[in-house]
Design a protein around this motif. Structure first.
Motif, mmCIF file in Angstrom:
data_model
loop_
_atom_site.group_PDB
_atom_site.id
_atom_site.type_symbol
_atom_site.label_atom_id
_atom_site.label_comp_id
_atom_site.label_asym_id
_atom_site.label_seq_id
_atom_site.Cartn_x
_atom_site.Cartn_y
_atom_site.Cartn_z
ATOM 1 N N ALA A 16 91.499 -32.163 -45.878
ATOM 2 C CA ALA A 16 90.685 -32.600 -44.752
ATOM 3 C C ALA A 16 90.389 -34.091 -44.818
ATOM 4 C CB ALA A 16 89.376 -31.812 -44.732
ATOM 5 N N LYS A 17 90.331 -34.634 -46.052
ATOM 6 C CA LYS A 17 89.979 -36.051 -46.206
ATOM 7 C C LYS A 17 91.077 -36.873 -46.868
ATOM 8 C CE LYS A 17 84.945 -35.513 -46.381
ATOM 9 N NZ LYS A 17 83.711 -35.797 -47.168
ATOM 10 N N TYR A 18 91.811 -36.260 -47.818
ATOM 11 C CA TYR A 18 92.779 -37.018 -48.612
ATOM 12 C C TYR A 18 94.188 -36.454 -48.474
ATOM 13 C CZ TYR A 18 88.603 -38.949 -50.810
ATOM 14 O OH TYR A 18 87.398 -39.572 -51.023
ATOM 15 N N THR A 19 95.152 -37.334 -48.675
ATOM 16 C CA THR A 19 96.566 -36.943 -48.653
ATOM 17 C C THR A 19 97.268 -37.534 -49.880
ATOM 18 O OG1 THR A 19 96.725 -36.744 -46.256
ATOM 19 C CG2 THR A 19 98.760 -37.214 -47.426
ATOM 20 N N ILE A 20 98.166 -36.760 -50.469
ATOM 21 C CA ILE A 20 98.984 -37.241 -51.587
ATOM 22 C C ILE A 20 100.445 -36.973 -51.233
ATOM 23 C CG2 ILE A 20 99.529 -37.019 -54.038
ATOM 24 C CD1 ILE A 20 96.699 -35.916 -54.461
ATOM 25 N N PHE A 21 101.275 -38.012 -51.272
ATOM 26 C CA PHE A 21 102.702 -37.834 -51.022
ATOM 27 C C PHE A 21 103.489 -38.810 -51.881
ATOM 28 C CE2 PHE A 21 101.140 -40.984 -48.117
ATOM 29 C CZ PHE A 21 102.170 -41.859 -47.817
ATOM 30 N N SER A 22 104.764 -38.517 -52.090
ATOM 31 C CA SER A 22 105.565 -39.335 -52.997
ATOM 32 C C SER A 22 107.002 -39.421 -52.512
ATOM 33 C CB SER A 22 105.513 -38.768 -54.419
ATOM 34 O OG SER A 22 105.988 -37.432 -54.428
ATOM 35 N N GLY A 23 107.780 -40.332 -53.153
ATOM 36 C CA GLY A 23 109.175 -40.496 -52.766
ATOM 37 C C GLY A 23 109.942 -41.362 -53.736
ATOM 38 N N GLU A 45 93.015 -41.924 -48.296
ATOM 39 C CA GLU A 45 92.221 -41.207 -47.298
ATOM 40 C C GLU A 45 93.059 -41.019 -46.037
ATOM 41 O OE1 GLU A 45 88.591 -43.191 -46.474
ATOM 42 O OE2 GLU A 45 87.690 -42.717 -48.409
ATOM 43 N N ASN A 46 92.852 -39.917 -45.360
ATOM 44 C CA ASN A 46 93.627 -39.631 -44.139
ATOM 45 C C ASN A 46 93.454 -40.703 -43.084
ATOM 46 O OD1 ASN A 46 94.487 -37.287 -45.332
ATOM 47 N ND2 ASN A 46 93.063 -35.958 -44.244
ATOM 48 N N GLN A 47 92.235 -41.252 -42.982
ATOM 49 C CA GLN A 47 91.981 -42.202 -41.899
ATOM 50 C C GLN A 47 92.720 -43.524 -42.078
ATOM 51 O OE1 GLN A 47 87.741 -42.850 -41.867
ATOM 52 N NE2 GLN A 47 87.880 -44.554 -43.294
ATOM 53 N N ALA A 168 101.116 -47.590 -34.142
ATOM 54 C CA ALA A 168 100.360 -46.795 -35.113
ATOM 55 C C ALA A 168 100.099 -47.595 -36.389
ATOM 56 C CB ALA A 168 101.110 -45.499 -35.445
ATOM 57 N N ASN A 169 101.106 -48.323 -36.835
ATOM 58 C CA ASN A 169 100.931 -49.161 -38.033
ATOM 59 C C ASN A 169 99.872 -50.230 -37.790
ATOM 60 O OD1 ASN A 169 102.857 -47.860 -39.673
ATOM 61 N ND2 ASN A 169 104.532 -48.972 -38.700
ATOM 62 N N TRP A 170 99.889 -50.829 -36.587
ATOM 63 C CA TRP A 170 98.899 -51.867 -36.252
ATOM 64 C C TRP A 170 97.492 -51.280 -36.201
ATOM 65 C CZ3 TRP A 170 95.761 -52.802 -31.827
ATOM 66 C CH2 TRP A 170 95.199 -54.080 -31.770
ATOM 67 N N LEU A 171 97.363 -50.089 -35.600
ATOM 68 C CA LEU A 171 96.060 -49.432 -35.528
ATOM 69 C C LEU A 171 95.537 -49.107 -36.919
ATOM 70 C CD1 LEU A 171 96.742 -46.944 -32.576
ATOM 71 C CD2 LEU A 171 95.362 -49.015 -32.487
ATOM 72 N N ALA A 172 96.425 -48.631 -37.791
ATOM 73 C CA ALA A 172 96.021 -48.299 -39.157
ATOM 74 C C ALA A 172 95.579 -49.544 -39.916
ATOM 75 C CB ALA A 172 97.163 -47.608 -39.892
ATOM 76 N N LEU A 178 93.332 -41.876 -38.318
ATOM 77 C CA LEU A 178 94.532 -41.260 -37.762
ATOM 78 C C LEU A 178 94.225 -40.389 -36.552
ATOM 79 C CD1 LEU A 178 97.556 -40.693 -37.949
ATOM 80 C CD2 LEU A 178 97.059 -38.908 -39.643
ATOM 81 N N ARG A 179 93.138 -39.595 -36.604
ATOM 82 C CA ARG A 179 92.812 -38.694 -35.489
ATOM 83 C C ARG A 179 92.543 -39.487 -34.209
ATOM 84 N NH1 ARG A 179 87.312 -38.935 -34.957
ATOM 85 N NH2 ARG A 179 86.200 -39.783 -36.742
ATOM 86 N N ILE A 180 91.935 -40.674 -34.349
ATOM 87 C CA ILE A 180 91.646 -41.502 -33.180
ATOM 88 C C ILE A 180 92.904 -42.237 -32.726
ATOM 89 C CG2 ILE A 180 90.316 -43.499 -32.359
ATOM 90 C CD1 ILE A 180 88.003 -42.508 -34.067
ATOM 91 N N GLN A 181 93.736 -42.644 -33.690
ATOM 92 C CA GLN A 181 95.024 -43.265 -33.335
ATOM 93 C C GLN A 181 95.820 -42.342 -32.418
ATOM 94 O OE1 GLN A 181 97.414 -44.491 -36.690
ATOM 95 N NE2 GLN A 181 95.596 -44.889 -37.910
ATOM 96 N N GLN A 182 95.917 -41.089 -32.800
ATOM 97 C CA GLN A 182 96.724 -40.129 -32.051
ATOM 98 C C GLN A 182 96.193 -39.957 -30.634
ATOM 99 O OE1 GLN A 182 96.330 -36.855 -34.769
ATOM 100 N NE2 GLN A 182 98.203 -37.350 -35.885
#
Length: 498
Positions: A16-23, A45-47, A168-172, A178-182
């Protein structure tokens, strides 16, 4: 400050608040390119995300990184970990192999595997981006040489998610969640950047606080005295009043809140003199009250519908015959007050039956509905909650449903089979203005309405006290039942209830 470019291979956590991803790394300044022994991991954080991470995407990340060694079976993996990076950016792959891999692995491109993706690149090369950016009949015809109609739809639907990636990158980068960006990208699309550069306070309507927008405005170099900021302060203060349940606000109620937001008396004065010109609310000079445009529109629609129904009177002989028959069927006598309520609801196209607990509202309603049924009306009875709807059904004997279900179903309107309809809204003291607006716009203007409830109990959570205002206006036929029948006066219950 470190920087890495990588292709997403795994999304380990999307909370709900955090995301973890890798590559795996992609550029020369990220050593061990495409090495299975080296990965990049993001914890944020997701936002702060410009887009939801997905396998196959390409990302650039900048910030402080920590080197960790992770054991995986017989191997040791070197992992660059970015905790809350300063900057993150998702980019569409430009080269053939990267784009093929991206389309084949991203789940948004449903049903398009590596074979089809490679065939697309072989046929169109770098022109593929242009074709996917603009969905035209000519482009679709070209794609149908390789893909089925279903796959053509899939590739356009998948690519649409990334069409506004630069925005989206500029908004971030401004710190917009993110929820408001969308939401804002969906509303303004390719005009988003221009809109926000001219007026970042447009974000107020998408759920951002005035203080957070102020910080963005400062990044964009806007002056504190800019008219859009002053108007937004006034709008924000009015929204606070709406959250408290009001449908309008006075200068006295708004002044303390605007002082908190602007912190300058001259700016506050300017906000009051000029701020109402932004179209989000209306100042009524004769009363000095500020009315949010949305609430004012809803009030107008509800009031006009009820006023129109209030002009319709039905005093035919058949109505009084149905009334008498319904009353005579009862095993007990109604009071004069209750008979008056039954007659009022039968002869008026919109009416209210009010009263406290035990005054006989349900008895009156049950009698009225029997009479309406004998006159050929289809009765629709609703309440806010499922439990309340079930209790109403047990009381009146007609099919009932929740308001939410009513609004999901087809609008109520007359037909050749059933030309006459009646809607009963129980416990209507809990109905707020937005809900009442949705109800009346879901009904054909010919549908009759009966509201029951006690204006002195159970106020609505949202803005507007519909039942109280209707009763107070005197514009709608209303009968108040004030004789308690359920308990004897000696028990003390009526006094405590009052």
């Amino acid at each position: 400050m470190n920087e890495d470019y990588f292709r997403v291979t795994s999304c380990q956590h999307e909370g709900a608040k955090y995301t973890i991803f890798s590559g795996v790394p992609l550029k020369a300044n990220s050593y061990c390119i495409n090495s299975g022994k080296y990965i990049i991991s993001i914890r944020c954080e997701n936002q702060s995300l410009p887009i939801k991470p997905s396998v196959g995407q390409q990302w650039r990340v900048r910030g402080e990184r920590v080197l960790e060694v992770v054991e995986a079976g017989d191997y040791e993996l070197q992992q660059h970990v970015y905790n809350a990076p300063v900057e993150m950016e998702c980019t569409l792959p430009e080269s053939g192999e990267a784009l093929i891999r991206f389309i084949a692995s991203d789940r948004d491109f449903t049903g398009i595997g590596e074979v089809k993706a490679r065939a697309l690149w072989d046929a169109f090369g770098s022109k593929l981006h242009q074709m996917l950016r603009y969905d035209t009949a000519d482009h679709r015809e070209l794609l149908r040489g390789i893909l089925s109609d279903v796959s053509v739809d899939a590739i356009y639907n998948g690519y649409a998610k990334y069409r506004n990636l630069a925005h989206a990158n500029w908004l971030a980068s401004l710190g917009i969640p993110l929820r408001i960006q969308q939401r804002i990208l969906k509303y303004h699309d390719e005009r988003t950047v221009d809109v926000l550069k001219g007026n970042p306070y447009a974000l107020l309507g998408f759920g951002m606080s005035f203080a957070d927008i102020d910080a963005i405005s400062e990044q964009l170099g806007l002056e504190k005295s800019t008219p859009v900021r002053l108007a937004a302060a006034l709008e924000s203060a009015i929204r606070k009043q709406v959250e408290k349940g009001h449908t309008y606000a006075t200068h006295k109620a708004l002044n303390p809140e605007i002082i908190k937001l602007l912190g300058d008396k001259e700016l506050v004065s300017e906000a009051f003199s000029q701020g109402h010109r932004n179209g989000q609310f209306i100042l009524r000079p004769e009363t000095g009250t500020y009315h949010p445009t949305a609430q004012l529109m809803m009030e107008s629609v509800v009031a006009k519908r009820l006023q129109t129904l209030a002009t319709i009177k039905d005093e035919d002989e058949s109505v009084f015959k149905a009334l008498i028959e319904a009353v005579l069927e009862l095993p007990y006598d109604l009071t004069e007050q209750q008979i008056e309520a039954v007659e009022s609801s039968l002869t008026n196209a919109v009416s209210c039956i009010t009263g406290g607990a035990g005054t006989g509202k349900t008895t009156v309603l049950r009698t009225v509905l029997k009479a309406y049924a004998s006159l050929g009306y289809e009765v629709h009875a609703v309440a806010l909650s499922g439990r309340a709807a079930m209790r109403l059904h047990e009381s009146i004997g007609f099919f009932t449903k929740t308001i939410a279900r009513l609004l999901r179903e087809e609008p109520i309107s007359p037909s050749l089979v059933q030309p006459k309809h009646l809607l009963v809204i129980d416990e209507s003291s809990m109905i707020d203005l937005p809900t009442m607006y949705r109800i009346v716009t879901h009904l054909d203007p010919s549908v009759r309405i009966i509201l029951t409830g006690d204006p002195n109990q159970l106020p609505p959570i949202g803005c507007g006290k519909v039942l109280s205002d209707i009763v107070e206006s005197g514009a709608i036929a209303t009968v108040e039942l004030d004789i308690v029948k359920r308990q004897e006066g000696s028990t003390g219950i009526p006094e405590y209830s009052a």
